[in-house]
Design a protein around this motif. Structure first.
Motif, PDB file in Angstrom:
ATOM      1  N   HIS A   4       0.806  -1.215   0.000  1.00  0.00           N
ATOM      2  CA  HIS A   4       0.000   0.000   0.000  1.00  0.00           C
ATOM      3  C   HIS A   4       0.838   1.263   0.000  1.00  0.00           C
ATOM      4  O   HIS A   4       0.433   2.284  -0.508  1.00  0.00           O
ATOM      5  N   THR A   5       2.023   1.192   0.564  1.00  0.00           N
ATOM      6  CA  THR A   5       2.881   2.365   0.684  1.00  0.00           C
ATOM      7  C   THR A   5       2.117   3.548   1.279  1.00  0.00           C
ATOM      8  O   THR A   5       1.919   4.574   0.641  1.00  0.00           O
ATOM      9  N   VAL A   6       1.693   3.331   2.485  1.00  0.00           N
ATOM     10  CA  VAL A   6       0.955   4.377   3.168  1.00  0.00           C
ATOM     11  C   VAL A   6       1.912   5.231   3.987  1.00  0.00           C
ATOM     12  O   VAL A   6       2.777   4.703   4.675  1.00  0.00           O
ATOM     13  N   GLU A   7       1.777   6.519   3.846  1.00  0.00           N
ATOM     14  CA  GLU A   7       2.642   7.419   4.593  1.00  0.00           C
ATOM     15  C   GLU A   7       1.847   8.074   5.707  1.00  0.00           C
ATOM     16  O   GLU A   7       0.811   8.677   5.469  1.00  0.00           O
ATOM     17  N   VAL A   8       2.346   7.916   6.910  1.00  0.00           N
ATOM     18  CA  VAL A   8       1.625   8.461   8.059  1.00  0.00           C
ATOM     19  C   VAL A   8       2.457   9.545   8.732  1.00  0.00           C
ATOM     20  O   VAL A   8       3.625   9.333   9.033  1.00  0.00           O
ATOM     21  N   ARG A   9       1.863  10.667   8.915  1.00  0.00           N
ATOM     22  CA  ARG A   9       2.563  11.738   9.618  1.00  0.00           C
ATOM     23  C   ARG A   9       1.894  11.987  10.958  1.00  0.00           C
ATOM     24  O   ARG A   9       0.675  12.049  11.045  1.00  0.00           O
ATOM     25  N   GLU A  10       2.703  12.143  11.953  1.00  0.00           N
ATOM     26  CA  GLU A  10       2.148  12.293  13.297  1.00  0.00           C
ATOM     27  C   GLU A  10       1.527  13.664  13.498  1.00  0.00           C
ATOM     28  O   GLU A  10       2.072  14.685  13.098  1.00  0.00           O
ATOM     29  N   VAL A  11       0.396  13.654  14.112  1.00  0.00           N
ATOM     30  CA  VAL A  11      -0.276  14.901  14.444  1.00  0.00           C
ATOM     31  C   VAL A  11      -0.425  14.981  15.947  1.00  0.00           C
ATOM     32  O   VAL A  11      -1.030  14.120  16.564  1.00  0.00           O
ATOM     33  N   LEU A  12       0.175  15.986  16.531  1.00  0.00           N
ATOM     34  CA  LEU A  12       0.083  16.135  17.979  1.00  0.00           C
ATOM     35  C   LEU A  12      -1.181  16.884  18.343  1.00  0.00           C
ATOM     36  O   LEU A  12      -1.420  17.993  17.886  1.00  0.00           O
ATOM     37  N   VAL A  13      -1.965  16.239  19.137  1.00  0.00           N
ATOM     38  CA  VAL A  13      -3.228  16.844  19.532  1.00  0.00           C
ATOM     39  C   VAL A  13      -3.045  17.583  20.854  1.00  0.00           C
ATOM     40  O   VAL A  13      -2.555  17.017  21.815  1.00  0.00           O
ATOM     41  N   PRO A  14      -3.392  18.830  20.849  1.00  0.00           N
ATOM     42  CA  PRO A  14      -3.301  19.607  22.092  1.00  0.00           C
ATOM     43  C   PRO A  14      -4.203  19.013  23.161  1.00  0.00           C
ATOM     44  O   PRO A  14      -5.365  18.765  22.927  1.00  0.00           O
ATOM     45  N   VAL A  15      -3.621  18.777  24.291  1.00  0.00           N
ATOM     46  CA  VAL A  15      -4.355  18.096  25.346  1.00  0.00           C
ATOM     47  C   VAL A  15      -4.894  19.106  26.350  1.00  0.00           C
ATOM     48  O   VAL A  15      -4.300  20.150  26.570  1.00  0.00           O
ATOM     49  N   GLY A  16      -6.011  18.791  26.907  1.00  0.00           N
ATOM     50  CA  GLY A  16      -6.649  19.701  27.859  1.00  0.00           C
ATOM     51  C   GLY A  16      -5.872  19.825  29.149  1.00  0.00           C
ATOM     52  O   GLY A  16      -4.771  20.357  29.166  1.00  0.00           O
ATOM     53  N   GLY A  17      -6.437  19.331  30.224  1.00  0.00           N
ATOM     54  CA  GLY A  17      -5.769  19.430  31.514  1.00  0.00           C
ATOM     55  C   GLY A  17      -4.668  18.410  31.615  1.00  0.00           C
ATOM     56  O   GLY A  17      -4.713  17.381  30.955  1.00  0.00           O
ATOM     57  N   PRO A  18      -3.654  18.693  32.434  1.00  0.00           N
ATOM     58  CA  PRO A  18      -2.589  17.715  32.644  1.00  0.00           C
ATOM     59  C   PRO A  18      -3.119  16.525  33.439  1.00  0.00           C
ATOM     60  O   PRO A  18      -4.035  16.675  34.240  1.00  0.00           O
ATOM     61  N   PHE A  19      -2.507  15.374  33.198  1.00  0.00           N
ATOM     62  CA  PHE A  19      -2.989  14.176  33.882  1.00  0.00           C
ATOM     63  C   PHE A  19      -2.600  14.193  35.359  1.00  0.00           C
ATOM     64  O   PHE A  19      -1.503  14.587  35.720  1.00  0.00           O
ATOM     65  N   GLU A  20      -3.511  13.770  36.173  1.00  0.00           N
ATOM     66  CA  GLU A  20      -3.220  13.676  37.598  1.00  0.00           C
ATOM     67  C   GLU A  20      -3.634  12.302  38.106  1.00  0.00           C
ATOM     68  O   GLU A  20      -4.800  11.923  37.983  1.00  0.00           O
ATOM     69  N   ARG A  21      -2.672  11.607  38.667  1.00  0.00           N
ATOM     70  CA  ARG A  21      -2.925  10.231  39.098  1.00  0.00           C
ATOM     71  C   ARG A  21      -3.792  10.187  40.346  1.00  0.00           C
ATOM     72  O   ARG A  21      -3.610  10.981  41.260  1.00  0.00           O
ATOM     73  N   ASP A  22      -4.697   9.268  40.355  1.00  0.00           N
ATOM     74  CA  ASP A  22      -5.558   9.063  41.518  1.00  0.00           C
ATOM     75  C   ASP A  22      -4.803   8.212  42.542  1.00  0.00           C
ATOM     76  O   ASP A  22      -4.898   6.997  42.555  1.00  0.00           O
TER      77      ASP A  22
END
Lengths: 148, 148
Positions: free
Chosen positions: A60-78
């Motif tokens: 197929h020769t598929v080319e994938v480019r990474e897209v960084l998605v802006p994330v909302g709040g930072p993760f906080e561990r429970d």
DNA sequence: GCGAAAATCACCCATTCGGGTGACGCGCCA
DNA sequence: TGGCGCGTCACCCGAATGGGTGATTTTCGC
């Protein structure tokens, strides 16, 4: 691929043998050479065509480019949940690595321990999370806010 | 396509002409017939191969678009990405079930198909996602916004 | 309706995972 | 100092997974 080449060669040999066997019959004709060449050309072009199609179809020769998605709040561990489940720091590390899609062996390499060790950690983790598979463990851990 | 056939036939004709012209030179050799057949076979199999490649090459011509997605709203599948990767609807179903932590057998039961079928779908999915493990596939799929 | 794509299923093989058991060392603390 | 929690490692075994091949049926666009 090796098998394909083998079959190909075999067919070629058989073809030549057949043509050789019927050589004399062809020779009594006027344009034997042309007929001979035509037959060989047809068969082999067909073979080549088939091979070409077969060998390149799933390419197929598929080319994938990474897209960084802006994330909302930072993760906080429970943390409360972590303690409630009795999950140790080391197990959390394994959990994160697992969530990243690493195999036990890769985790072992990354954390400089043996694969067996990773397996024990993982096993205990599955117990504490009531999971039977690593995908399930990851899913549950995310729901419990143990990992991002 | 018509043009291709034309060119193909033309080349064949030219080849036969050339071979005819040099016929006598070949005939003085011992195994002229085999050589003749071999040459023709080689050339035409090559030709067929090339044709097969040529005809299937312009399959996709992938266009890569980078899209920044604002976070916050409900999950929305990146349909463009799905098409880029050539992922079928059924494969998406398997992907979602996989992300939910289900085993192949469970997925098979849920979708009313055999485990073998799930495995083939999963395999193709791994190909398209360039993943080697299901956890990795899930991780990559989430990054690519194929699943929530 | 023809042909390509998709979906379905089977079989085989190698690797990985999960589960169980047992063991060793280290730090902590009662 | 003896128990306890944690981390480490080993071995075995069965199940699950991944990878490849091949085949048939459904679906669907032209």
């Amino acid at each position: 691929m090796r098998k394909t080449v083998l079959v190909y060669g075999l067919l070629g040999g058989v073809l030549v043998a057949i043509l050789k066997a019927t050589e004399y019959r062809f020779l009594v004709l006027e344009h034997s050479l042309e007929i001979y060449g035509g037959i060989v050309a047809l068969i082999f072009s067909g073979l080549g065509l088939w091979l070409g199609l077969k060998r390149t179809r799933p390419k197929h020769t598929v080319e994938v480019r990474e897209v960084l998605v802006p994330v909302g709040g930072p993760f906080e561990r429970d943390v409360a949940r972590v303690e409630q489940l009795g999950i140790t720091p080391r197990e959390l590390e394994i959990l994160e690595a697992m969530a990243a899609g690493l195999s036990n062996r890769e985790i072992a390499g990354r954390l400089f321990v043996s694969e067996n060790t990773v397996k024990t950690h993982a096993g205990r983790l599955f117990d504490k999370l009531s999971a039977r598979r690593r995908t399930q463990a990851v899913q549950l851990a995310k729901e419990a806010r143990l990992i991002p």
